[in-house]
Design a protein around this motif. Structure first.
Motif, PDB file in Angstrom:
ATOM      1  N   ASP A 196      19.059  45.443  25.924  1.00  9.40           N
ATOM      2  CA  ASP A 196      17.924  46.180  25.352  1.00  9.40           C
ATOM      3  C   ASP A 196      16.943  46.582  26.458  1.00  9.40           C
ATOM      4  O   ASP A 196      17.329  47.302  27.346  1.00  9.40           O
ATOM      5  CB  ASP A 196      17.223  45.352  24.257  1.00  9.40           C
ATOM      6  N   ASN A 197      15.721  46.050  26.391  1.00  3.67           N
ATOM      7  CA  ASN A 197      14.761  46.465  27.429  1.00  3.67           C
ATOM      8  C   ASN A 197      14.615  45.431  28.553  1.00  3.67           C
ATOM      9  O   ASN A 197      13.678  45.457  29.324  1.00  3.67           O
ATOM     10  CB  ASN A 197      13.391  46.806  26.812  1.00  3.67           C
ATOM     11  N   LEU A 198      15.595  44.512  28.610  1.00  5.76           N
ATOM     12  CA  LEU A 198      15.614  43.522  29.691  1.00  5.76           C
ATOM     13  C   LEU A 198      16.691  43.890  30.712  1.00  5.76           C
ATOM     14  O   LEU A 198      17.839  44.144  30.355  1.00  5.76           O
ATOM     15  CB  LEU A 198      15.908  42.121  29.126  1.00  5.76           C
ATOM     16  N   LEU A 199      16.276  43.924  31.957  1.00  3.99           N
ATOM     17  CA  LEU A 199      17.211  44.179  33.053  1.00  3.99           C
ATOM     18  C   LEU A 199      17.454  42.862  33.799  1.00  3.99           C
ATOM     19  O   LEU A 199      16.507  42.182  34.181  1.00  3.99           O
ATOM     20  CB  LEU A 199      16.597  45.207  34.020  1.00  3.99           C
ATOM     21  N   ILE A 200      18.738  42.508  33.957  1.00  3.44           N
ATOM     22  CA  ILE A 200      19.060  41.322  34.759  1.00  3.44           C
ATOM     23  C   ILE A 200      19.584  41.802  36.103  1.00  3.44           C
ATOM     24  O   ILE A 200      20.498  42.628  36.172  1.00  3.44           O
ATOM     25  CB  ILE A 200      20.132  40.436  34.081  1.00  3.44           C
ATOM     26  N   ILE A 201      18.956  41.316  37.174  1.00  8.47           N
ATOM     27  CA  ILE A 201      19.404  41.673  38.527  1.00  8.47           C
ATOM     28  C   ILE A 201      19.946  40.421  39.178  1.00  8.47           C
ATOM     29  O   ILE A 201      19.226  39.416  39.298  1.00  8.47           O
ATOM     30  CB  ILE A 201      18.235  42.222  39.380  1.00  8.47           C
ATOM     31  N   ARG A 202      21.209  40.459  39.594  1.00  8.01           N
ATOM     32  CA  ARG A 202      21.802  39.303  40.283  1.00  8.01           C
ATOM     33  C   ARG A 202      21.994  39.656  41.745  1.00  8.01           C
ATOM     34  O   ARG A 202      22.601  40.671  42.073  1.00  8.01           O
ATOM     35  CB  ARG A 202      23.149  38.945  39.661  1.00  8.01           C
ATOM     36  N   LEU A 203      21.455  38.809  42.609  1.00  9.21           N
ATOM     37  CA  LEU A 203      21.574  39.057  44.050  1.00  9.21           C
ATOM     38  C   LEU A 203      22.488  38.016  44.681  1.00  9.21           C
ATOM     39  O   LEU A 203      22.398  36.832  44.369  1.00  9.21           O
ATOM     40  CB  LEU A 203      20.200  38.974  44.720  1.00  9.21           C
ATOM     41  N   GLU A 204      23.351  38.501  45.552  1.00  5.36           N
ATOM     42  CA  GLU A 204      24.229  37.594  46.290  1.00  5.36           C
ATOM     43  C   GLU A 204      24.207  37.972  47.756  1.00  5.36           C
ATOM     44  O   GLU A 204      24.275  39.161  48.093  1.00  5.36           O
ATOM     45  CB  GLU A 204      25.665  37.714  45.773  1.00  5.36           C
ATOM     46  N   GLY A 205      24.128  36.964  48.628  1.00  4.15           N
ATOM     47  CA  GLY A 205      24.144  37.224  50.065  1.00  4.15           C
ATOM     48  C   GLY A 205      22.776  37.041  50.672  1.00  4.15           C
ATOM     49  O   GLY A 205      22.088  36.072  50.376  1.00  4.15           O
ATOM     50  N   GLU A 206      22.377  37.988  51.524  1.00  4.19           N
ATOM     51  CA  GLU A 206      21.149  37.820  52.290  1.00  4.19           C
ATOM     52  C   GLU A 206      20.193  38.984  52.056  1.00  4.19           C
ATOM     53  O   GLU A 206      20.574  40.145  52.180  1.00  4.19           O
ATOM     54  CB  GLU A 206      21.496  37.729  53.788  1.00  4.19           C
ATOM     55  N   LEU A 207      18.959  38.659  51.714  1.00  6.01           N
ATOM     56  CA  LEU A 207      17.940  39.680  51.486  1.00  6.01           C
ATOM     57  C   LEU A 207      16.934  39.645  52.629  1.00  6.01           C
ATOM     58  O   LEU A 207      16.103  38.740  52.720  1.00  6.01           O
ATOM     59  CB  LEU A 207      17.241  39.434  50.134  1.00  6.01           C
ATOM     60  N   ASP A 208      17.063  40.638  53.525  1.00  2.00           N
ATOM     61  CA  ASP A 208      16.112  40.756  54.637  1.00  2.00           C
ATOM     62  C   ASP A 208      15.552  42.181  54.655  1.00  2.00           C
ATOM     63  O   ASP A 208      15.764  42.951  53.717  1.00  2.00           O
ATOM     64  CB  ASP A 208      16.786  40.370  55.979  1.00  2.00           C
ATOM     65  N   HIS A 209      14.852  42.536  55.719  1.00  2.00           N
ATOM     66  CA  HIS A 209      14.259  43.864  55.834  1.00  2.00           C
ATOM     67  C   HIS A 209      15.323  44.958  55.759  1.00  2.00           C
ATOM     68  O   HIS A 209      15.139  45.999  55.126  1.00  2.00           O
ATOM     69  CB  HIS A 209      13.479  43.924  57.166  1.00  2.00           C
ATOM     70  N   HIS A 210      16.490  44.692  56.384  1.00  2.00           N
ATOM     71  CA  HIS A 210      17.567  45.679  56.398  1.00  2.00           C
ATOM     72  C   HIS A 210      18.054  45.997  54.985  1.00  2.00           C
ATOM     73  O   HIS A 210      18.407  47.136  54.686  1.00  2.00           O
ATOM     74  CB  HIS A 210      18.732  45.152  57.251  1.00  2.00           C
ATOM     75  N   GLU A 211      18.068  45.002  54.106  1.00  2.00           N
ATOM     76  CA  GLU A 211      18.605  45.185  52.753  1.00  2.00           C
ATOM     77  C   GLU A 211      17.509  45.531  51.731  1.00  2.00           C
ATOM     78  O   GLU A 211      17.814  45.965  50.621  1.00  2.00           O
ATOM     79  CB  GLU A 211      19.297  43.890  52.290  1.00  2.00           C
ATOM     80  N   ALA A 212      16.253  45.304  52.111  1.00  3.04           N
ATOM     81  CA  ALA A 212      15.161  45.391  51.141  1.00  3.04           C
ATOM     82  C   ALA A 212      14.941  46.806  50.587  1.00  3.04           C
ATOM     83  O   ALA A 212      14.669  46.977  49.396  1.00  3.04           O
ATOM     84  CB  ALA A 212      13.860  44.879  51.766  1.00  3.04           C
ATOM     85  N   ASP A 213      15.096  47.814  51.427  1.00  6.16           N
ATOM     86  CA  ASP A 213      14.847  49.201  51.016  1.00  6.16           C
ATOM     87  C   ASP A 213      15.759  49.640  49.878  1.00  6.16           C
ATOM     88  O   ASP A 213      15.311  50.255  48.910  1.00  6.16           O
ATOM     89  CB  ASP A 213      15.099  50.128  52.213  1.00  6.16           C
ATOM     90  N   LYS A 214      17.042  49.330  50.041  1.00  2.93           N
ATOM     91  CA  LYS A 214      18.031  49.740  49.047  1.00  2.93           C
ATOM     92  C   LYS A 214      17.748  49.038  47.718  1.00  2.93           C
ATOM     93  O   LYS A 214      17.780  49.665  46.656  1.00  2.93           O
ATOM     94  CB  LYS A 214      19.429  49.370  49.565  1.00  2.93           C
ATOM     95  N   LEU A 215      17.446  47.739  47.798  1.00  6.69           N
ATOM     96  CA  LEU A 215      17.141  46.993  46.577  1.00  6.69           C
ATOM     97  C   LEU A 215      15.917  47.582  45.879  1.00  6.69           C
ATOM     98  O   LEU A 215      15.907  47.760  44.661  1.00  6.69           O
ATOM     99  CB  LEU A 215      16.901  45.511  46.912  1.00  6.69           C
TER     100      LEU A 215
END
Lengths: 117, 146
Positions: free
Chosen positions: A11-30
């Motif tokens: 419905d109006n809930l979005l589930i976001i699952r992250l796997e791996g490493e979240l740094d500056h390099h990956e942050a923009d795309k997310l």
């Protein structure tokens, strides 16, 4: 290791699952993907599921804080589940622990959402 | 027990994970706990990200130097750039302060470094680049072969 993202909608809930490493390099795309779901798909509430996240730094905090403000402005709720002890220290240091509801598991988070939304 | 290494890499964000992996490998002989390893990876990520975003204004093709050394239980990491430098280091260290809010920076980089390491020394001046020295003593464990 890069960041893998998976999006699931209830419905109006979005589930976001992250796997791996979240740094500056990956942050923009997310950020761009997350904003697309909020703005284009008009999802109001978000559960950020982090049990597969191996690493996060302050760039991840920036993305979460930025989306928290957008979700808040739209009267939605952002909840975070599955946080490791290391990532938890970052949320604690940044003060996000006081701003956001946290759940130990995804199941617990979904139950809380069931009650709150 | 003593060792050192120096790595110079391009100011590209792909190299943030390279820096983390390099330091984890280098410090492995110190037999760090999982928490110590994660602390060090996090602070290295913060300092390298700062060099890219603030030192070089996200421009690639510039040099970032990562120097690591240990002697006995103390690990020393120095991350340096030849970028724009920091005008007011004390202000930059303030929790939640960021000079680039438009990039969604949380302003937590130096706070994390100071919380996760024993000593943080920042040397910088406008136009002369930035040098961040990070020190941490590994907690003594029951080591088998010393």
């Amino acid at each position: 290791m890069a960041l893998a993202t998976a999006y699931e909608v209830h419905d109006n809930l979005l589930i976001i699952r992250l796997e791996g490493e979240l740094d500056h390099h990956e942050a923009d795309k997310l950020r761009k993907e997350w904003q697309w779901w909020l703005k284009e798909k008009r999802k109001r509430h978000v559960l950020l599921e982090l049990s597969g996240l191996d690493f996060m730094d302050s760039s991840g905090l920036g993305v979460v804080l930025g989306r928290y403000k957008e979700i808040q402005a739209n009267e939605g709720m952002l909840m975070i589940s599955g946080v490791s002890s290391e990532v938890d220290r970052l949320f604690e240091l940044s003060g996000l622990k006081k701003l956001l509801p946290f759940a130990v598991t995804e199941e617990e988070a979904l139950q809380k959402f069931g009650v709150m939304i | 027990m003593k060792n050192r290494m120096t790595l110079t890499f391009d100011s590209r964000s792909e190299n943030e994970s390279l820096a983390r992996v390099t330091v984890s490998g280098f410090m492995a002989p110190l037999d760090p706990t999982m928490e110590e390893m994660m602390d060090v990876k996090t602070v290295v990520s913060e300092a390298v990200t700062n060099a890219i975003i603030h030192g070089y204004d996200s421009e690639d093709g510039k040099d970032i130097e990562l120097h690591c050394a240990y002697e006995n239980d103390e690990l020393v990491i120095v991350i340096s750039d030849n970028g724009s430098g920091i005008e007011d280091v004390e202000m930059a260290k303030e929790p939640l302060y960021t000079s680039k809010p438009e990039l969604e920076r949380s302003g937590m980089g130096f706070t994390i470094m100071e919380n996760f390491m024993d000593h943080v020394l920042v040397t910088s001046s406008p136009g002369n680049g930035t040098r961040v020295e990070l020190r941490k003593k590994m907690v003594a464990k029951d080591r088998v072969c010393h």
